[in-house]
Scaffold this active site. Structure first.
Site, short mmCIF file in Angstrom:
data_model
loop_
_atom_site.label_atom_id
_atom_site.label_comp_id
_atom_site.label_asym_id
_atom_site.label_seq_id
_atom_site.Cartn_x
_atom_site.Cartn_y
_atom_site.Cartn_z
N ASN A 97 -44.18 -16.20 -12.49
CA ASN A 97 -44.29 -15.62 -11.15
C ASN A 97 -45.60 -14.84 -11.01
OD1 ASN A 97 -41.63 -16.51 -10.59
ND2 ASN A 97 -40.79 -14.69 -11.57
N HIS A 118 -41.92 -17.09 -18.42
CA HIS A 118 -40.51 -17.11 -18.85
C HIS A 118 -40.21 -18.46 -19.50
CE1 HIS A 118 -39.11 -13.69 -16.20
NE2 HIS A 118 -40.20 -14.03 -15.55
N HIS A 123 -46.91 -13.08 -17.57
CA HIS A 123 -45.91 -13.53 -18.54
C HIS A 123 -45.33 -14.85 -18.10
CE1 HIS A 123 -44.08 -10.82 -15.60
NE2 HIS A 123 -43.01 -11.58 -15.65
N ASP A 148 -36.25 -11.55 -23.43
CA ASP A 148 -36.14 -10.79 -22.18
C ASP A 148 -34.93 -9.84 -22.28
OD1 ASP A 148 -37.11 -11.50 -18.96
OD2 ASP A 148 -35.37 -10.22 -19.30
N GLN A 159 -42.68 -11.54 -8.85
CA GLN A 159 -43.19 -10.86 -10.05
C GLN A 159 -42.86 -9.37 -9.97
OE1 GLN A 159 -47.47 -11.04 -10.69
NE2 GLN A 159 -47.27 -10.47 -12.85
P1 5GP Z 1 -40.87 -11.13 -13.43
O1 5GP Z 1 -39.81 -10.86 -12.40
O2 5GP Z 1 -42.00 -10.12 -13.34
O3 5GP Z 1 -41.34 -12.54 -13.49
O4 5GP Z 1 -40.14 -10.92 -14.82
C1 5GP Z 1 -40.06 -9.70 -15.47
C2 5GP Z 1 -39.06 -9.87 -16.59
O5 5GP Z 1 -39.27 -8.85 -17.54
C3 5GP Z 1 -37.59 -9.76 -16.15
O6 5GP Z 1 -36.91 -10.95 -16.53
C4 5GP Z 1 -37.08 -8.53 -16.90
O7 5GP Z 1 -35.74 -8.69 -17.34
C5 5GP Z 1 -38.04 -8.42 -18.05
N1 5GP Z 1 -38.30 -7.08 -18.54
C6 5GP Z 1 -38.64 -5.99 -17.78
N2 5GP Z 1 -38.86 -4.91 -18.57
C7 5GP Z 1 -38.66 -5.33 -19.85
C8 5GP Z 1 -38.74 -4.66 -21.11
O8 5GP Z 1 -39.03 -3.47 -21.22
N3 5GP Z 1 -38.49 -5.43 -22.22
C9 5GP Z 1 -38.16 -6.74 -22.13
N4 5GP Z 1 -37.92 -7.40 -23.29
N5 5GP Z 1 -38.06 -7.41 -20.96
C10 5GP Z 1 -38.30 -6.70 -19.83
#
Ligand code: 5GP
Ligand code: ZN
Length: 136
Positions: free
Chosen positions: A88, A103, A101, A32, A95
């Site tokens: 999420n 985590h 995805h 991440d 999300q």
């Molecule tokens: P969510 O909040 O949708 O469950 O998690 C999205 C996650 O994706 C966040 O932890 C954020 O840091 C990560 N993330 C967002 N854009 C990118 C990216 O371009 N590359 C990587 N490696 N992680 C990302």
């Protein structure tokens, strides 16, 4: 199907470089960009599905074995003493990227993170009502 404007489709399929921990025909596991802790990783299916509801059953069945194998490497090689799996679905659930995805968040003593919820209260009758609502 891959979605043209989806950043996780591009990362999962190698069009955008990422720090990859694992890859097979169905998944890429990446670090991440904004890690909650050292080693925070994301399991990305290569085919686009916005969330758990859209994820095909056969891919859903493979997510946990992939996460388990990466988690075991983290335990061995990072020395984490705990681990959270977080997944999420929908803005209401936090999300921010609409491509499924999971985590994988390794945990360490005093790592400053708090992942959880505020516990509520419920009577047995209320629980029974909810049980019926979900299952009937
Ligand atoms: P969510 O909040 O949708 O469950 O998690 C999205 C996650 O994706 C966040 O932890 C954020 O840091 C990560 N993330 C967002 N854009 C990118 C990216 O371009 N590359 C990587 N490696 N992680 C990302
Ligand atoms: Zn996608």
């Amino acid at each position: 199907m891959r979605k043209d404007d989806c950043i996780f489709c591009k990362i999962a399929n190698g069009e955008i470089p990422s720090k990859t921990l694992y890859e097979d025909a169905d998944f890429r596991v990446i670090l991440d960009l904004g890690p909650a802790t050292k080693g925070h990783a994301l399991v990305l299916p290569k085919e686009h599905a916005a969330n758990l509801y859209e994820l095909p059953g056969d891919i859903a069945a493979k997510v946990l074995p992939v996460a388990k194998s990466v988690a075991e490497k983290m335990q061995r090689n990072l020395g984490c003493i705990g681990l959270n799996l977080v997944q999420n679905n929908g803005e209401a659930a936090g999300q921010t990227v609409p491509h499924f995805h999971m985590h994988i968040i390794p945990r360490y003593a005093e790592d400053g993170q708090k992942i959880g919820w505020v516990p509520g209260e419920s009577t047995a009758d209320e629980l029974e009502e909810v049980r019926k609502q979900i299952t009937e």
